[in-house]
Design a protein around this motif. Structure first.
Motif, PDB file in Angstrom:
ATOM      1  N   THR A  30       0.811  -1.213   0.000  1.00  0.00           N
ATOM      2  CA  THR A  30       0.000   0.000   0.000  1.00  0.00           C
ATOM      3  C   THR A  30       0.845   1.265   0.000  1.00  0.00           C
ATOM      4  OG1 THR A  30      -0.141   0.085   2.415  1.00  0.00           O
ATOM      5  CG2 THR A  30      -1.799  -1.229   1.278  1.00  0.00           C
ATOM      6  N   ALA A  31       2.074   1.175   0.451  1.00  0.00           N
ATOM      7  CA  ALA A  31       2.938   2.360   0.534  1.00  0.00           C
ATOM      8  C   ALA A  31       3.910   2.381  -0.641  1.00  0.00           C
ATOM      9  CB  ALA A  31       3.697   2.378   1.850  1.00  0.00           C
ATOM     10  N   LEU A  32       4.097   3.555  -1.208  1.00  0.00           N
ATOM     11  CA  LEU A  32       5.003   3.714  -2.348  1.00  0.00           C
ATOM     12  C   LEU A  32       5.795   4.990  -2.150  1.00  0.00           C
ATOM     13  CD1 LEU A  32       4.176   3.093  -6.067  1.00  0.00           C
ATOM     14  CD2 LEU A  32       5.294   5.210  -5.381  1.00  0.00           C
ATOM     15  N   TYR A  33       7.083   4.918  -2.434  1.00  0.00           N
ATOM     16  CA  TYR A  33       7.990   6.039  -2.176  1.00  0.00           C
ATOM     17  C   TYR A  33       8.756   6.379  -3.462  1.00  0.00           C
ATOM     18  CZ  TYR A  33       7.446   4.213   2.601  1.00  0.00           C
ATOM     19  OH  TYR A  33       6.945   3.754   3.793  1.00  0.00           O
ATOM     20  N   TRP A  34       9.014   7.653  -3.648  1.00  0.00           N
ATOM     21  CA  TRP A  34       9.909   8.112  -4.711  1.00  0.00           C
ATOM     22  C   TRP A  34      11.124   8.775  -4.066  1.00  0.00           C
ATOM     23  CZ3 TRP A  34       9.823   7.122  -9.796  1.00  0.00           C
ATOM     24  CH2 TRP A  34       8.620   6.726 -10.399  1.00  0.00           C
ATOM     25  N   TYR A  35      12.304   8.442  -4.604  1.00  0.00           N
ATOM     26  CA  TYR A  35      13.562   9.031  -4.154  1.00  0.00           C
ATOM     27  C   TYR A  35      14.340   9.503  -5.381  1.00  0.00           C
ATOM     28  CZ  TYR A  35      12.637   6.352   0.114  1.00  0.00           C
ATOM     29  OH  TYR A  35      12.070   5.830   1.248  1.00  0.00           O
ATOM     30  N   ARG A  36      15.273  10.401  -5.130  1.00  0.00           N
ATOM     31  CA  ARG A  36      16.164  10.865  -6.194  1.00  0.00           C
ATOM     32  C   ARG A  36      17.602  10.699  -5.704  1.00  0.00           C
ATOM     33  NH1 ARG A  36      15.942  17.017  -8.378  1.00  0.00           N
ATOM     34  NH2 ARG A  36      16.641  17.489  -6.248  1.00  0.00           N
ATOM     35  N   GLN A  37      18.472  10.299  -6.625  1.00  0.00           N
ATOM     36  CA  GLN A  37      19.888  10.187  -6.292  1.00  0.00           C
ATOM     37  C   GLN A  37      20.681  10.891  -7.379  1.00  0.00           C
ATOM     38  OE1 GLN A  37      21.609   6.205  -6.106  1.00  0.00           O
ATOM     39  NE2 GLN A  37      22.891   6.841  -4.403  1.00  0.00           N
ATOM     40  N   ARG A  38      21.200  12.060  -7.058  1.00  0.00           N
ATOM     41  CA  ARG A  38      22.033  12.779  -8.017  1.00  0.00           C
ATOM     42  C   ARG A  38      23.460  12.274  -7.903  1.00  0.00           C
ATOM     43  NH1 ARG A  38      19.746  18.919  -7.607  1.00  0.00           N
ATOM     44  NH2 ARG A  38      19.657  18.447  -5.386  1.00  0.00           N
ATOM     45  N   LEU A  39      24.207  12.461  -8.958  1.00  0.00           N
ATOM     46  CA  LEU A  39      25.561  11.925  -9.043  1.00  0.00           C
ATOM     47  C   LEU A  39      26.401  12.395  -7.864  1.00  0.00           C
ATOM     48  CD1 LEU A  39      27.382  10.230 -10.884  1.00  0.00           C
ATOM     49  CD2 LEU A  39      28.160  12.365 -11.941  1.00  0.00           C
ATOM     50  N   GLY A  40      26.963  11.438  -7.167  1.00  0.00           N
ATOM     51  CA  GLY A  40      27.828  11.760  -6.045  1.00  0.00           C
ATOM     52  C   GLY A  40      27.111  12.179  -4.781  1.00  0.00           C
ATOM     53  N   GLN A  41      25.778  12.118  -4.812  1.00  0.00           N
ATOM     54  CA  GLN A  41      24.997  12.543  -3.656  1.00  0.00           C
ATOM     55  C   GLN A  41      24.241  11.360  -3.053  1.00  0.00           C
ATOM     56  OE1 GLN A  41      25.112  15.825  -2.553  1.00  0.00           O
ATOM     57  NE2 GLN A  41      26.677  15.945  -4.143  1.00  0.00           N
ATOM     58  N   GLY A  42      23.756  11.564  -1.853  1.00  0.00           N
ATOM     59  CA  GLY A  42      22.945  10.543  -1.213  1.00  0.00           C
ATOM     60  C   GLY A  42      21.528  10.559  -1.741  1.00  0.00           C
ATOM     61  N   LEU A  43      20.782   9.573  -1.335  1.00  0.00           N
ATOM     62  CA  LEU A  43      19.375   9.497  -1.717  1.00  0.00           C
ATOM     63  C   LEU A  43      18.584  10.628  -1.068  1.00  0.00           C
ATOM     64  CD1 LEU A  43      19.005   5.684  -1.249  1.00  0.00           C
ATOM     65  CD2 LEU A  43      18.301   6.871  -3.315  1.00  0.00           C
ATOM     66  N   VAL A  89      19.246   9.658 -10.872  1.00  0.00           N
ATOM     67  CA  VAL A  89      18.532   8.380 -10.890  1.00  0.00           C
ATOM     68  C   VAL A  89      17.322   8.539  -9.974  1.00  0.00           C
ATOM     69  CG1 VAL A  89      18.612   5.929 -10.334  1.00  0.00           C
ATOM     70  CG2 VAL A  89      20.613   7.056 -11.337  1.00  0.00           C
ATOM     71  N   TYR A  90      16.161   8.217 -10.493  1.00  0.00           N
ATOM     72  CA  TYR A  90      14.915   8.303  -9.726  1.00  0.00           C
ATOM     73  C   TYR A  90      14.520   6.892  -9.325  1.00  0.00           C
ATOM     74  CZ  TYR A  90      14.783  13.169 -10.952  1.00  0.00           C
ATOM     75  OH  TYR A  90      15.096  14.501 -11.063  1.00  0.00           O
ATOM     76  N   LEU A  91      14.449   6.686  -8.021  1.00  0.00           N
ATOM     77  CA  LEU A  91      14.177   5.357  -7.477  1.00  0.00           C
ATOM     78  C   LEU A  91      12.804   5.311  -6.841  1.00  0.00           C
ATOM     79  CD1 LEU A  91      17.692   5.049  -6.007  1.00  0.00           C
ATOM     80  CD2 LEU A  91      16.729   3.235  -7.375  1.00  0.00           C
ATOM     81  N   CYS A  92      12.154   4.205  -7.024  1.00  0.00           N
ATOM     82  CA  CYS A  92      10.845   3.963  -6.430  1.00  0.00           C
ATOM     83  C   CYS A  92      10.984   2.782  -5.466  1.00  0.00           C
ATOM     84  CB  CYS A  92       9.859   3.643  -7.542  1.00  0.00           C
ATOM     85  SG  CYS A  92       8.226   3.135  -6.987  1.00  0.00           S
ATOM     86  N   ALA A  93      10.242   2.807  -4.395  1.00  0.00           N
ATOM     87  CA  ALA A  93      10.232   1.692  -3.453  1.00  0.00           C
ATOM     88  C   ALA A  93       8.805   1.475  -2.976  1.00  0.00           C
ATOM     89  CB  ALA A  93      11.155   1.963  -2.268  1.00  0.00           C
ATOM     90  N   SER A  94       8.518   0.271  -2.537  1.00  0.00           N
ATOM     91  CA  SER A  94       7.194   0.017  -1.962  1.00  0.00           C
ATOM     92  C   SER A  94       7.338  -0.825  -0.702  1.00  0.00           C
ATOM     93  CB  SER A  94       6.281  -0.685  -2.977  1.00  0.00           C
ATOM     94  OG  SER A  94       6.662  -2.033  -3.191  1.00  0.00           O
ATOM     95  N   SER A  95       6.350  -0.700   0.147  1.00  0.00           N
ATOM     96  CA  SER A  95       6.314  -1.517   1.364  1.00  0.00           C
ATOM     97  C   SER A  95       4.869  -1.853   1.681  1.00  0.00           C
ATOM     98  CB  SER A  95       6.966  -0.800   2.548  1.00  0.00           C
ATOM     99  OG  SER A  95       6.247   0.352   2.908  1.00  0.00           O
ATOM    100  N   LEU A  96       4.714  -2.856   2.516  1.00  0.00           N
ATOM    101  CA  LEU A  96       3.369  -3.339   2.839  1.00  0.00           C
ATOM    102  C   LEU A  96       2.507  -2.187   3.361  1.00  0.00           C
ATOM    103  CD1 LEU A  96       1.803  -5.966   2.798  1.00  0.00           C
ATOM    104  CD2 LEU A  96       2.500  -6.364   5.163  1.00  0.00           C
ATOM    105  N   LEU A  97       3.072  -1.447   4.309  1.00  0.00           N
ATOM    106  CA  LEU A  97       2.428  -0.257   4.858  1.00  0.00           C
ATOM    107  C   LEU A  97       3.510   0.793   5.040  1.00  0.00           C
ATOM    108  CD1 LEU A  97       0.135  -1.875   7.592  1.00  0.00           C
ATOM    109  CD2 LEU A  97      -0.642  -0.703   5.537  1.00  0.00           C
TER     110      LEU A  97
END
Lengths: 116, 111
Positions: A30-43, A89-97
């Motif tokens: 049910t939970a979905l997350y968007w993250y960004r990771q630029r070159l040389g940087q953290g998420l 780099v645009y990262l997506c993640a999901s979790s149960l809740l």
């Protein structure tokens, strides 16, 4: 049974164009997350969804960024009038809740966006 | 200033060596996470811990809540352990869905 998938895997676009990035979470998450990771940087956290509601959009870098989610499935991250600093780099993640303290997040392979 | 600091930034080791990666953070947290990012970019969650120690195979994670410090250890390191290791904590304010990430430690294990 598949993991989180994202498309496209790579996207090269010209400055000023709009882009759409897609994320298909694990079925039942049910939970979905968007993250960004630029070159040389953290998420960087961008936004998360609980169902199709986005309680916290404060991580979105500017009003050129928006995200939607259809029910508890696919999500799209849209960047309007792309700028070179959007390259990442645009990262997506999901979790149960929602809730990092309790629920493990499963990450997709990411979309590498290059703005020329 | 990043609220999550990792050290070292880069680490090169020979196969078989014992590896330690450190993470310090500045706010109270409910849990700390260690993630592994493979050279191709994929991210895997390794550990989520709020106290003490956890072990999974050759990986061990410890946390000291009072000192706001965590370590990730790899015993008998192997070239396949080469990756970026990332520490992450929830931002302050009670929200445990929104993480602050360290910049990562790039580990290279040579055969």
């Amino acid at each position: 049974g598949a993991g989180v998938s994202q498309s496209p895997s790579n996207k090269v676009t010209e400055k000023g164009k709009d882009v759409e990035l897609r994320c298909d979470p694990i079925s039942g998450h049910t939970a979905l997350y968007w993250y960004r990771q630029r070159l040389g940087q953290g998420l960087e956290f961008l936004i998360y969804f609980q169902g199709n509601s986005a309680p916290d959009k404060s991580g979105l870098p500017s009003d050129r960024f928006s995200a939607e989610r259809t029910g508890e499935s696919v999500s799209t991250l849209t960047i309007q009038r792309t700028q070179q600093e959007d390259s990442a780099v645009y990262l997506c993640a999901s979790s149960l809740l929602a809730g990092w303290g309790v629920y493990e997040q499963y990450f997709g392979p990411g979309t590498r966006l290059t703005v020329t | 200033k990043n609220e999550v600091e990792q050290s070292p930034q880069n680490l090169t080791a020979q196969e078989g060596e014992f590896i330690t990666i450190n993470c310090s953070y500045s706010v109270g947290i409910s849990a700390l996470h260690w993630l592994q990012q493979h050279p191709g970019g994929g991210i895997v969650s390794l550990f989520m811990l709020s106290s003490g120690k956890k072990k999974h195979g050759r990986l061990i994670a410890t946390i000291n809540i009072q000192e706001k410090h965590s370590s990730l250890h790899i015993t008998a390191s192997h070239p396949r352990d080469s990756a970026v290791y990332i520490c992450a904590v929830p931002l302050s304010g009670g929200s445990n869905y929104k993480l602050t990430f360290g910049k990562g430690t790039l580990l290279t294990v040579n055969p």
